[in-house]
Write an enzyme that holds these catalytic residues in place. Structure first.
Site, mmCIF file in Angstrom:
data_model
loop_
_atom_site.group_PDB
_atom_site.id
_atom_site.type_symbol
_atom_site.label_atom_id
_atom_site.label_comp_id
_atom_site.label_asym_id
_atom_site.label_seq_id
_atom_site.Cartn_x
_atom_site.Cartn_y
_atom_site.Cartn_z
ATOM 1 N N HIS A 4 0.806 -1.215 0.000
ATOM 2 C CA HIS A 4 0.000 0.000 0.000
ATOM 3 C C HIS A 4 0.841 1.267 0.000
ATOM 4 O O HIS A 4 0.347 2.344 0.307
ATOM 5 C CB HIS A 4 -1.005 -0.026 1.158
ATOM 6 C CG HIS A 4 -2.239 -0.776 0.775
ATOM 7 N ND1 HIS A 4 -2.176 -2.041 0.229
ATOM 8 C CD2 HIS A 4 -3.551 -0.452 0.799
ATOM 9 C CE1 HIS A 4 -3.405 -2.448 -0.051
ATOM 10 N NE2 HIS A 4 -4.259 -1.503 0.284
ATOM 11 N N ASP B 4 -6.102 5.252 10.011
ATOM 12 C CA ASP B 4 -7.432 5.399 9.406
ATOM 13 C C ASP B 4 -7.830 4.178 8.586
ATOM 14 O O ASP B 4 -8.975 4.058 8.172
ATOM 15 C CB ASP B 4 -7.449 6.621 8.472
ATOM 16 C CG ASP B 4 -7.321 7.916 9.248
ATOM 17 O OD1 ASP B 4 -7.635 7.917 10.448
ATOM 18 O OD2 ASP B 4 -6.891 8.919 8.655
ATOM 19 N N GLU C 120 -9.572 14.752 13.792
ATOM 20 C CA GLU C 120 -8.959 14.976 12.482
ATOM 21 C C GLU C 120 -9.650 16.180 11.835
ATOM 22 O O GLU C 120 -10.418 16.899 12.483
ATOM 23 C CB GLU C 120 -9.085 13.729 11.579
ATOM 24 C CG GLU C 120 -8.163 12.605 12.003
ATOM 25 C CD GLU C 120 -7.895 11.553 10.917
ATOM 26 O OE1 GLU C 120 -8.353 11.718 9.771
ATOM 27 O OE2 GLU C 120 -7.220 10.546 11.240
HETATM 28 C C1 LIG Z 1 -5.948 3.624 1.730
HETATM 29 C C2 LIG Z 1 -4.744 3.915 2.584
HETATM 30 C C3 LIG Z 1 -4.921 4.549 3.796
HETATM 31 C C4 LIG Z 1 -3.814 4.834 4.600
HETATM 32 N N1 LIG Z 1 -4.018 5.455 5.792
HETATM 33 C C5 LIG Z 1 -2.961 5.703 6.599
HETATM 34 C C6 LIG Z 1 -3.147 6.294 7.878
HETATM 35 O O1 LIG Z 1 -4.253 6.609 8.303
HETATM 36 N N2 LIG Z 1 -2.056 6.498 8.645
HETATM 37 C C7 LIG Z 1 -0.798 6.155 8.240
HETATM 38 O O2 LIG Z 1 0.145 6.349 8.998
HETATM 39 N N3 LIG Z 1 -0.596 5.608 7.030
HETATM 40 C C8 LIG Z 1 -1.647 5.390 6.208
HETATM 41 N N4 LIG Z 1 -1.431 4.833 4.974
HETATM 42 C C9 LIG Z 1 -0.054 4.593 4.532
HETATM 43 C C10 LIG Z 1 0.386 3.203 4.940
HETATM 44 O O3 LIG Z 1 0.378 3.076 6.335
HETATM 45 C C11 LIG Z 1 1.831 2.943 4.466
HETATM 46 O O4 LIG Z 1 1.926 3.114 3.088
HETATM 47 C C12 LIG Z 1 2.291 1.541 4.846
HETATM 48 O O5 LIG Z 1 3.670 1.427 4.586
HETATM 49 C C13 LIG Z 1 1.540 0.498 4.067
HETATM 50 O O6 LIG Z 1 1.732 -0.759 4.653
HETATM 51 P P1 LIG Z 1 1.988 -2.039 3.755
HETATM 52 O O7 LIG Z 1 1.897 -3.200 4.638
HETATM 53 O O8 LIG Z 1 1.103 -1.996 2.576
HETATM 54 O O9 LIG Z 1 3.508 -1.745 3.367
HETATM 55 P P2 LIG Z 1 4.323 -1.904 1.949
HETATM 56 O O10 LIG Z 1 3.775 -0.877 1.031
HETATM 57 O O11 LIG Z 1 4.182 -3.315 1.538
HETATM 58 O O12 LIG Z 1 5.747 -1.562 2.440
HETATM 59 C C14 LIG Z 1 6.092 -0.271 2.893
HETATM 60 C C15 LIG Z 1 7.563 -0.216 3.318
HETATM 61 O O13 LIG Z 1 7.735 -0.994 4.476
HETATM 62 C C16 LIG Z 1 8.688 -2.026 4.257
HETATM 63 N N5 LIG Z 1 8.205 -3.199 4.989
HETATM 64 C C17 LIG Z 1 7.042 -3.864 4.808
HETATM 65 N N6 LIG Z 1 6.929 -4.843 5.705
HETATM 66 C C18 LIG Z 1 8.031 -4.796 6.478
HETATM 67 C C19 LIG Z 1 8.506 -5.542 7.589
HETATM 68 N N7 LIG Z 1 7.802 -6.543 8.101
HETATM 69 N N8 LIG Z 1 9.686 -5.201 8.128
HETATM 70 C C20 LIG Z 1 10.414 -4.191 7.628
HETATM 71 N N9 LIG Z 1 10.032 -3.464 6.577
HETATM 72 C C21 LIG Z 1 8.841 -3.748 6.016
HETATM 73 C C22 LIG Z 1 8.736 -2.215 2.762
HETATM 74 O O14 LIG Z 1 9.968 -2.751 2.334
HETATM 75 C C23 LIG Z 1 8.523 -0.796 2.283
HETATM 76 O O15 LIG Z 1 9.722 -0.067 2.324
HETATM 77 C C24 LIG Z 1 -2.518 4.519 4.162
HETATM 78 C C25 LIG Z 1 -2.346 3.877 2.926
HETATM 79 C C26 LIG Z 1 -3.448 3.581 2.148
HETATM 80 C C27 LIG Z 1 -3.237 2.930 0.823
#
Ligand SMILES: Cc1cc2nc3c(=O)[nH]c(=O)nc-3n(C[C@H](O)[C@H](O)[C@H](O)COP(=O)(O)OP(=O)(O)OC[C@H]3O[C@@H](n4cnc5c(N)ncnc54)[C@H](O)[C@@H]3O)c2cc1C
Length: 508
Positions: A86, A152, A268
């Site tokens: 994400h 969120d 918020e």
């Molecule tokens: C619809 C939506 C709503 C969101 N709302 C919020 C919000 O309210 N608050 C907020 O703070 N963020 C929010 N985000 C952002 C989101 O929290 C970050 O983009 C987060 O990194 C996504 O998590 P993921 O598991 O998809 O990570 P990925 O996109 O898969 O990875 C993100 C990063 O983390 C690293 N990573 C992943 N897993 C691990 C692990 N286990 N150990 C070490 N590194 C790792 C990856 O290598 C990469 O660099 C939102 C995103 C979306 C799409």
């Protein structure tokens, strides 16, 4: 042996050939479908093709891969943990490297979600780094508990949010998610398994939290829990005056210092524009929508404070009175206060509900050229004039949510890698653009205009979910933390294997 790697036989010196000699070969995937899925993310802006995708079943599989890459010098490569993908700018991608699909990890043992209690910590949960926050929530709710801070959107993984911070309207009183972690298991860039906490391997602990995946792959975190409320009073109030809007937001977030029990749980805010009405209008009842739209036509730009007060059986008789006291004397437009009463889980799942509405319309998997800024309180009025009015309103391309709400800096721990502006209160300003495939570049141009305005006017902002292309920009971003950040990289990932998609140490 992987069942689906391509027919061309790899040269004996190639990365693929060497990977296929590892004991995890049957968990490595080279087929177009796996590679394709690992080359895109929620942003739909960046595409990077990895050499392979690892679907580990246990953390040892990941450690095997990392140790191999660390010890193998003839084919330098990289590794990216991918949570739920994400990210919006390729942060979880690895060009020509290996993407670790964390979601394939087993939910057993340390990969699962175990709720416990100790005298010193109270209730806590040990959670696999690949778990979605929604799964954590669902499991802890069975015990009448919930994580102390939730974002969120609950469909990101624990590892994914802890790499950044994990923010929401709960941060002003509970701190970001990274402030509510007791301990982690991490596989470093040398392939070592380390447990870290403020007492043990503290430098790793603080580096990893907010560390953009640069120092290790989180396979377990011990997170703080709180008693879960049953329901939420969810209120939105409309402002036409920016100064009244921010004064009231700051007043609401300061209240928890005087009386934590009687304070709000969530604060918020967002901008209401004609162009993004499709996002926010559905909160309001059909009978209220016409007067809202006519107020918007009159002012062109409105501000909305969104708050929630949670309650349970013990507080259900007092919650309305408490809310009335908290919200009395606020300066929103008279008669423009709207309230809902929803289950706690429905409140937390509000973005998911939006996702489920947008998916069938083909409006979820579209480009998301987001821009997320942390702005010091002293300059937030300049953002209103210079950015909201003179850029966003004029350009009229902002179709997604624009969030704006304050946080207290003392809820953040400055020893962690996450960076925030240097003032006691700072605002998050988030342009959550969702665009058609044809016009995301317009949003990017606007993002550049916003950043240029901030720079030209000396606004000392920090970017959240940062994205930079040069070392100089990263140095500026981390400021005084850059030296420690670099030292930690040299210590825990000296070969710069991890999370290359962040483009901090890997610029090619
Ligand atoms: C619809 C939506 C709503 C969101 N709302 C919020 C919000 O309210 N608050 C907020 O703070 N963020 C929010 N985000 C952002 C989101 O929290 C970050 O983009 C987060 O990194 C996504 O998590 P993921 O598991 O998809 O990570 P990925 O996109 O898969 O990875 C993100 C990063 O983390 C690293 N990573 C992943 N897993 C691990 C692990 N286990 N150990 C070490 N590194 C790792 C990856 O290598 C990469 O660099 C939102 C995103 C979306 C799409």
């Amino acid at each position: 042996m992987a069942q689906n790697h391509s027919v061309a036989s790899p040269s004996t010196n190639s990365l693929r050939h060497k990977l296929l000699a590892l004991p995890i070969a049957d968990k490595l995937h080279f087929d177009p479908e796996s590679i394709g899925a690992a080359s895109v993310d929620y942003g739909h802006i960046v595409q990077e093709i990895p050499e392979a995708v690892l679907r580990p079943s246990c953390p040892e599989d990941i450690a095997t891969l990392v140790a191999f890459m660390y010890n193998e010098s003839s084919v330098p490569s990289t590794i990216s943990a991918r949570g739920h993908g994400h990210s919006v700018r390729g942060q979880a991608m690895a060009r020509n490297g290996v993407v670790v699909d964390m979601t394939s990890l087993s939910n057993k043992g340390h990969g699962g979600i175990t709720v416990s209690y100790s005298q010193s910590l109270g209730h806590y949960a040990d959670v696999g780094g690949h778990q979605l926050w929604f799964n954590v929530l669902e499991e802890t709710l069975k015990h009448g508990l919930a994580p102390v801070t939730l974002t969120d959107y609950q469909y990101a993984t624990l590892g994914g949010t802890l790499c950044n911070a994990g923010i929401s309207g709960e941060v002003f009183r509970n701190g970001p998610q990274i402030s509510n972690i007791y301990e982690m298991d991490v596989i470093t860039g040398t392939g070592d398994f380390l447990t870290c906490s403020p007492q043990q391997n503290a430098d790793l602990f603080y580096s990893v939290l907010g560390g953009l995946g640069q120092f290790g792959i989180i396979t377990r975190a011990r997170i703080a829990l709180r008693p879960a409320p049953k329901r939420a009073k969810w209120v939105r109030m409309i402002y036409s005056d920016f100064s009244a809007f921010t004064t009231d937001q700051e007043r609401l977030i300061s209240r928890h210092r005087r009386d934590r029990d009687e304070a709000l749980n969530y604060v918020e805010g967002c901008l209401l524009l004609h162009r993004n009405a499709g996002n926010w209008i559905s909160f309001f009842s059909p009978s209220d929508q016409p007067r809202l739209m006519s107020l918007l036509t009159e002012h062109k730009l409105l501000y909305c404070i969104e708050v929630a007060k949670y309650y349970d059986e013990q507080t259900q008789n007092t919650v309305d009175k408490d809310l009335e006291v908290i919200l009395k004397d606020l300066n929103h437009v008279p008669e423009f206060k709207f309230e809902k009463d929803v289950a706690f889980l429905d409140f937390l799942n509000r973005v998911r509900a939006e996702e489920l509405r947008l998916r069938p319309l083909g409006l979820w998997n579209v480009p998301h050229p987001w821009l997320n800024l942390f702005v010091p309180k002293s300059r937030i009025a300049d953002i209103n004039t210079g950015v909201f009015k003179n850029i966003a309103l004029k350009n009229n391309i902002t179709a997604g949510y624009v969030l704006i709400y304050p946080m207290n800096k003392d809820k953040w721990d400055d020893r962690m890698s996450a960076v925030t502006p240097d003032e006691d209160i700072f605002y998050t300003v988030e342009f959550l653009h969702a665009s058609g495939f044809g016009d995301w570049q317009e949003c990017e141009l606007q993002n550049k205009e916003v950043l240029r305005f901030c720079k030209d006017n000396g606004i000392k902002f920090k970017r959240y979910l940062p994205n930079y292309g040069t070392e100089r920009e990263w140095m500026e971003h981390f400021g005084p933390k850059w030296k420690t950040f670099q030292e930690s990289k040299a210590k825990f990932d000296p070969k710069r294997l991890l999370s290359p998609g962040q483009r901090i140490f890997n610029h090619n």
